[in-house]
Motif scaffolding. Structure first.
Motif, PDB file in Angstrom:
ATOM      1  N   GLY A  79      20.493  -3.997  27.446  1.00  0.00           N
ATOM      2  CA  GLY A  79      20.964  -4.821  26.333  1.00  0.00           C
ATOM      3  C   GLY A  79      20.274  -6.166  26.401  1.00  0.00           C
ATOM      4  N   ILE A  80      20.466  -6.848  27.515  1.00  0.00           N
ATOM      5  CA  ILE A  80      19.799  -8.140  27.672  1.00  0.00           C
ATOM      6  C   ILE A  80      18.298  -7.937  27.849  1.00  0.00           C
ATOM      7  CG2 ILE A  80      19.534 -10.149  29.187  1.00  0.00           C
ATOM      8  CD1 ILE A  80      22.499 -10.178  29.580  1.00  0.00           C
ATOM      9  N   ASN A  81      17.914  -6.864  28.555  1.00  0.00           N
ATOM     10  CA  ASN A  81      16.475  -6.611  28.695  1.00  0.00           C
ATOM     11  C   ASN A  81      15.854  -6.247  27.339  1.00  0.00           C
ATOM     12  OD1 ASN A  81      17.488  -4.016  28.452  1.00  0.00           O
ATOM     13  ND2 ASN A  81      16.824  -3.330  30.464  1.00  0.00           N
ATOM     14  N   ALA A  82      16.654  -5.630  26.478  1.00  0.00           N
ATOM     15  CA  ALA A  82      16.169  -5.322  25.127  1.00  0.00           C
ATOM     16  C   ALA A  82      16.000  -6.607  24.312  1.00  0.00           C
ATOM     17  CB  ALA A  82      17.137  -4.382  24.423  1.00  0.00           C
ATOM     18  N   ILE A  83      16.928  -7.554  24.484  1.00  0.00           N
ATOM     19  CA  ILE A  83      16.810  -8.848  23.799  1.00  0.00           C
ATOM     20  C   ILE A  83      15.553  -9.570  24.269  1.00  0.00           C
ATOM     21  CG2 ILE A  83      17.860 -11.132  23.547  1.00  0.00           C
ATOM     22  CD1 ILE A  83      20.605  -9.772  23.738  1.00  0.00           C
ATOM     23  N   VAL A  84      15.322  -9.531  25.582  1.00  0.00           N
ATOM     24  CA  VAL A  84      14.137 -10.176  26.139  1.00  0.00           C
ATOM     25  C   VAL A  84      12.864  -9.582  25.545  1.00  0.00           C
ATOM     26  CG1 VAL A  84      12.747 -10.410  28.241  1.00  0.00           C
ATOM     27  CG2 VAL A  84      15.191 -10.897  28.314  1.00  0.00           C
ATOM     28  N   ALA A  85      12.815  -8.253  25.496  1.00  0.00           N
ATOM     29  CA  ALA A  85      11.590  -7.590  25.045  1.00  0.00           C
ATOM     30  C   ALA A  85      11.396  -7.658  23.531  1.00  0.00           C
ATOM     31  CB  ALA A  85      11.599  -6.127  25.497  1.00  0.00           C
ATOM     32  N   TYR A  86      12.432  -7.252  22.788  1.00  0.00           N
ATOM     33  CA  TYR A  86      12.241  -7.039  21.355  1.00  0.00           C
ATOM     34  C   TYR A  86      12.636  -8.219  20.469  1.00  0.00           C
ATOM     35  CZ  TYR A  86      11.505  -2.271  22.860  1.00  0.00           C
ATOM     36  OH  TYR A  86      11.017  -1.155  23.489  1.00  0.00           O
ATOM     37  N   THR A  87      13.448  -9.132  20.990  1.00  0.00           N
ATOM     38  CA  THR A  87      13.847 -10.289  20.190  1.00  0.00           C
ATOM     39  C   THR A  87      13.088 -11.544  20.611  1.00  0.00           C
ATOM     40  OG1 THR A  87      16.070  -9.378  19.856  1.00  0.00           O
ATOM     41  CG2 THR A  87      15.777 -11.724  19.437  1.00  0.00           C
ATOM     42  N   LEU A  88      13.112 -11.833  21.909  1.00  0.00           N
ATOM     43  CA  LEU A  88      12.468 -13.056  22.385  1.00  0.00           C
ATOM     44  C   LEU A  88      10.946 -12.948  22.409  1.00  0.00           C
ATOM     45  CD1 LEU A  88      14.860 -14.084  25.309  1.00  0.00           C
ATOM     46  CD2 LEU A  88      14.589 -15.207  23.098  1.00  0.00           C
ATOM     47  N   ILE A 103      14.780 -18.613  29.800  1.00  0.00           N
ATOM     48  CA  ILE A 103      16.029 -18.625  29.026  1.00  0.00           C
ATOM     49  C   ILE A 103      17.127 -17.904  29.803  1.00  0.00           C
ATOM     50  CG2 ILE A 103      17.139 -17.723  26.929  1.00  0.00           C
ATOM     51  CD1 ILE A 103      14.441 -18.159  25.497  1.00  0.00           C
ATOM     52  N   VAL A 104      16.771 -16.758  30.387  1.00  0.00           N
ATOM     53  CA  VAL A 104      17.732 -16.012  31.201  1.00  0.00           C
ATOM     54  C   VAL A 104      18.165 -16.849  32.402  1.00  0.00           C
ATOM     55  CG1 VAL A 104      18.038 -13.982  32.668  1.00  0.00           C
ATOM     56  CG2 VAL A 104      16.840 -13.767  30.486  1.00  0.00           C
ATOM     57  N   PHE A 105      17.197 -17.497  33.036  1.00  0.00           N
ATOM     58  CA  PHE A 105      17.483 -18.334  34.207  1.00  0.00           C
ATOM     59  C   PHE A 105      18.448 -19.466  33.845  1.00  0.00           C
ATOM     60  CE2 PHE A 105      16.378 -22.131  36.758  1.00  0.00           C
ATOM     61  CZ  PHE A 105      16.640 -21.649  38.035  1.00  0.00           C
ATOM     62  N   LEU A 106      18.214 -20.147  32.738  1.00  0.00           N
ATOM     63  CA  LEU A 106      19.084 -21.246  32.309  1.00  0.00           C
ATOM     64  C   LEU A 106      20.480 -20.748  31.971  1.00  0.00           C
ATOM     65  CD1 LEU A 106      16.636 -23.314  30.068  1.00  0.00           C
ATOM     66  CD2 LEU A 106      17.600 -23.991  32.286  1.00  0.00           C
ATOM     67  N   PHE A 253      19.607 -18.849  22.052  1.00  0.00           N
ATOM     68  CA  PHE A 253      19.534 -17.597  22.805  1.00  0.00           C
ATOM     69  C   PHE A 253      20.231 -17.745  24.159  1.00  0.00           C
ATOM     70  CE2 PHE A 253      15.967 -16.993  19.857  1.00  0.00           C
ATOM     71  CZ  PHE A 253      16.253 -15.717  19.404  1.00  0.00           C
ATOM     72  N   VAL A 254      20.190 -18.944  24.721  1.00  0.00           N
ATOM     73  CA  VAL A 254      20.922 -19.200  25.962  1.00  0.00           C
ATOM     74  C   VAL A 254      22.404 -18.960  25.733  1.00  0.00           C
ATOM     75  CG1 VAL A 254      21.574 -20.939  27.676  1.00  0.00           C
ATOM     76  CG2 VAL A 254      19.217 -20.860  26.822  1.00  0.00           C
ATOM     77  N   PHE A 255      22.931 -19.463  24.597  1.00  0.00           N
ATOM     78  CA  PHE A 255      24.339 -19.277  24.250  1.00  0.00           C
ATOM     79  C   PHE A 255      24.657 -17.804  24.024  1.00  0.00           C
ATOM     80  CE2 PHE A 255      27.402 -18.745  20.710  1.00  0.00           C
ATOM     81  CZ  PHE A 255      28.557 -19.193  21.338  1.00  0.00           C
ATOM     82  N   SER A 256      23.786 -17.112  23.296  1.00  0.00           N
ATOM     83  CA  SER A 256      24.012 -15.700  22.990  1.00  0.00           C
ATOM     84  C   SER A 256      24.051 -14.854  24.262  1.00  0.00           C
ATOM     85  CB  SER A 256      22.911 -15.190  22.059  1.00  0.00           C
ATOM     86  OG  SER A 256      23.083 -13.815  21.783  1.00  0.00           O
ATOM     87  N   LEU A 257      23.080 -15.080  25.164  1.00  0.00           N
ATOM     88  CA  LEU A 257      23.052 -14.336  26.425  1.00  0.00           C
ATOM     89  C   LEU A 257      24.252 -14.689  27.293  1.00  0.00           C
ATOM     90  CD1 LEU A 257      19.270 -14.508  27.438  1.00  0.00           C
ATOM     91  CD2 LEU A 257      20.485 -12.678  26.249  1.00  0.00           C
ATOM     92  N   LEU A 258      24.670 -15.959  27.245  1.00  0.00           N
ATOM     93  CA  LEU A 258      25.829 -16.393  28.030  1.00  0.00           C
ATOM     94  C   LEU A 258      27.077 -15.632  27.608  1.00  0.00           C
ATOM     95  CD1 LEU A 258      26.751 -19.974  29.072  1.00  0.00           C
ATOM     96  CD2 LEU A 258      28.472 -18.577  27.949  1.00  0.00           C
ATOM     97  N   ASP A 295      28.144 -12.831  40.600  1.00  0.00           N
ATOM     98  CA  ASP A 295      27.635 -12.288  39.352  1.00  0.00           C
ATOM     99  C   ASP A 295      26.905 -13.351  38.537  1.00  0.00           C
ATOM    100  OD1 ASP A 295      27.927  -9.961  37.176  1.00  0.00           O
ATOM    101  OD2 ASP A 295      28.360 -11.867  36.189  1.00  0.00           O
ATOM    102  N   SER A 296      27.454 -14.562  38.510  1.00  0.00           N
ATOM    103  CA  SER A 296      26.833 -15.646  37.751  1.00  0.00           C
ATOM    104  C   SER A 296      25.499 -16.051  38.372  1.00  0.00           C
ATOM    105  CB  SER A 296      27.775 -16.854  37.692  1.00  0.00           C
ATOM    106  OG  SER A 296      28.995 -16.502  37.068  1.00  0.00           O
ATOM    107  N   ALA A 297      25.476 -16.132  39.689  1.00  0.00           N
ATOM    108  CA  ALA A 297      24.216 -16.453  40.374  1.00  0.00           C
ATOM    109  C   ALA A 297      23.181 -15.360  40.121  1.00  0.00           C
ATOM    110  CB  ALA A 297      24.467 -16.607  41.874  1.00  0.00           C
ATOM    111  N   ALA A 298      23.659 -14.111  39.965  1.00  0.00           N
ATOM    112  CA  ALA A 298      22.749 -12.978  39.749  1.00  0.00           C
ATOM    113  C   ALA A 298      21.969 -13.123  38.445  1.00  0.00           C
ATOM    114  CB  ALA A 298      23.535 -11.671  39.747  1.00  0.00           C
ATOM    115  N   ALA A 299      22.615 -13.699  37.426  1.00  0.00           N
ATOM    116  CA  ALA A 299      21.919 -13.885  36.155  1.00  0.00           C
ATOM    117  C   ALA A 299      20.725 -14.814  36.343  1.00  0.00           C
ATOM    118  CB  ALA A 299      22.881 -14.455  35.111  1.00  0.00           C
ATOM    119  N   ALA A 300      20.946 -15.901  37.078  1.00  0.00           N
ATOM    120  CA  ALA A 300      19.853 -16.847  37.338  1.00  0.00           C
ATOM    121  C   ALA A 300      18.783 -16.211  38.214  1.00  0.00           C
ATOM    122  CB  ALA A 300      20.406 -18.109  38.003  1.00  0.00           C
ATOM    123  N   VAL A 301      19.201 -15.438  39.212  1.00  0.00           N
ATOM    124  CA  VAL A 301      18.241 -14.768  40.099  1.00  0.00           C
ATOM    125  C   VAL A 301      17.394 -13.777  39.310  1.00  0.00           C
ATOM    126  CG1 VAL A 301      18.040 -13.123  42.011  1.00  0.00           C
ATOM    127  CG2 VAL A 301      19.581 -15.081  42.206  1.00  0.00           C
ATOM    128  N   GLY A 302      18.030 -13.052  38.382  1.00  0.00           N
ATOM    129  CA  GLY A 302      17.292 -12.097  37.559  1.00  0.00           C
ATOM    130  C   GLY A 302      16.189 -12.767  36.770  1.00  0.00           C
TER     131      GLY A 302
END
Length: 439
Positions: A79-88, A103-106, A253-258, A295-302
């Protein structure tokens, strides 16, 4: 080991944790193949995406096991990887993949701050009990739906949107074998039944041509995607993370992913907790703060490693159903991710048909919580219904939760029960409304 992971205290065994870890890994291992192929579209080199996917998942899954001691595995979120690839990257934003990772990191940093301030836990505490149960039930239906769809039993239909697949097709036959084995072993209370069903279905799929045999082996690692937000964009002198602030529209997009990460994890944690017995009678998750922190740290690590947002995987419910109760199972999952960073073709043998049975049985187990909802009071029953139906029908945990939150607040408003709604529920409902409008 027993005292550190509290294995005996939680009425588990080392064997149960290993089986649970194996089951979780096999149920979510598709991400090893899917995520790199998705990120290649965004411009990430395949080997770099594969390395990032496996090591991002391994690091954060092990961290969850050691810090939170709960059987919740993490990996790059679909879902998020799809946003990264096809939207961003390919869509209207048209940014470099490094900027997308920034954006994902932030987003991960922002959500980590919210957890540190106690806001994420406060929102969970503000949710009515009926909605907490509904989230788990909706995810149960979602998991079963994913299993049946991946197994070719449910297919797209132009006239009715969904329809029954061709049950004589090899893909469906393997799925039916997986379901039959999983259900029979569940009835017989066989330990590791879900794992056995995956193995049996994988073997059965070989002569039917459903199980793909490895055609090549990859033993190399490529860490070039690591530190993606801090890499310089080719052809410029600008660091990727700086581009996010130079183009303020990207902050949307930061807000949407959040929003997606915030509430997907909430649903996943509740769902796994109900299977692994760390949710109490009120629907409260025990010791949730360390879970949310990891889990929150994982988003930044990703975002940092270039693997898209790493998040808690709802497939962890299959491992919990197979007996996992502690973070020891996470060590099993994490180690396997590292191993298969070198040998991903083996995981490619486990088809979606092979995991169909495990996902369907987990869906059945999670649906049993429906009796805990008070269906006689519409202010609780309808929002629960909206959540349960919204999650599988929109193919999104976040959307389903949003439907429930908004409908609950509206019903409480028109019935004059505004004071019974906690302030953070209003904030969350308004945030969901804004997300739906913006999207």
């Amino acid at each position: 080991m027993d005292s550190f992971f509290k294995i005996s205290e939680r009425k588990s065994t080392i064997g149960n944790e290993i089986i649970g870890g194996l089951t979780t890994f096999l149920a979510m291992a598709y991400i090893i193949a899917v995520n790199p192929n998705m990120l290649v579209v965004a411009g990430v080199p395949f080997d770099a995406a594969l390395t990032a996917t496996c090591f991002g998942a391994a690091i954060m899954t092990i961290a969850m096991g050691l810090i939170a001691n709960r059987p919740i595995a993490l990996a790059s979120g679909m879902g998020i990887n799809a946003i990264v690839a096809y939207t961003l990257c390919l869509g209207g934003a048209a940014v470099d993949w490094r900027v997308a990772m920034a954006i994902v990191f932030l987003e991960g940093i922002v959500i980590l701050i919210l957890v540190a301030c106690g806001l994420r836990k406060a929102v969970m505490d503000a949710i009515p009990v009926s909605l907490r149960h509904a989230i788990g039930i909706g995810i149960g239906l979602f998991i079963a739906f994913i299993g049946l769809k991946g197994g070719g039993i449910i297919v797209a239909n132009e006239s009715t949107i969904l329809g029954l697949g061709d049950l004589s097709a090899p893909v469906a036959i393997v799925s039916l074998i997986a379901i039959a084995v999983a259900v029979v072993l569940q009835v017989l209370n066989v330990k590791g039944g879900l794992l056995i069903s995956i193995i049996v279905a994988t073997i059965a799929g070989i002569p039917l041509g459903v199980t793909p045999l490895p055609s090549s082996w990859s033993f190399g690692l490529d860490f070039s995607a690591f530190a993606a937000p801090f890499q310089t964009i080719p052809g410029t002198d600008t660091m990727a993370i700086a581009q996010v602030f130079l183009q303020p529209a990207l902050l949307l997009f930061v807000f949407s992913l959040l929003m997606s990460d915030f509430f997907d994890t909430m649903g996943t944690v509740v769902a796994v907790g109900e299977q692994a017995d760390f949710v109490d009678e009120n629907g409260d998750v025990k010791d949730i703060q360390p879970i949310l922190m990891v889990d929150s740290a994982a988003a930044a690590v990703g975002g940092f490693v270039g693997a898209s947002s790493v998040t808690s995987f709802v497939e962890s419910t299959s491992g919990a159903a197979a007996g996992a109760r502690t973070g020891l199972s996470n060590l099993v999952v994490g180690i396997l991710f590292v191993i298969f960073a070198f040998a991903s073709p083996i995981i490619g043998m486990v088809s979606s048909s092979a995991t169909c049975g495990a996902l369907v049985v987990v869906g059945y187990l999670m649906l049993s919580d429906v009796i805990n909802i008070d269906w006689t009071r519409i202010e609780f029953a309808f929002p629960a219904f909206a959540t349960i139906m919204g999650i599988p029908m929109t193919y999104s945990i976040t959307n389903g939760i949003g439907f429930g939150f908004i409908s609950y607040c509206v019903i409480m408003l028109v019935t004059g029960k505004v004071r019974e709604v906690k302030p953070l529920m209003w904030v969350a409902a308004i945030a969901f409304l804004a997300m739906f409008i913006l999207s």
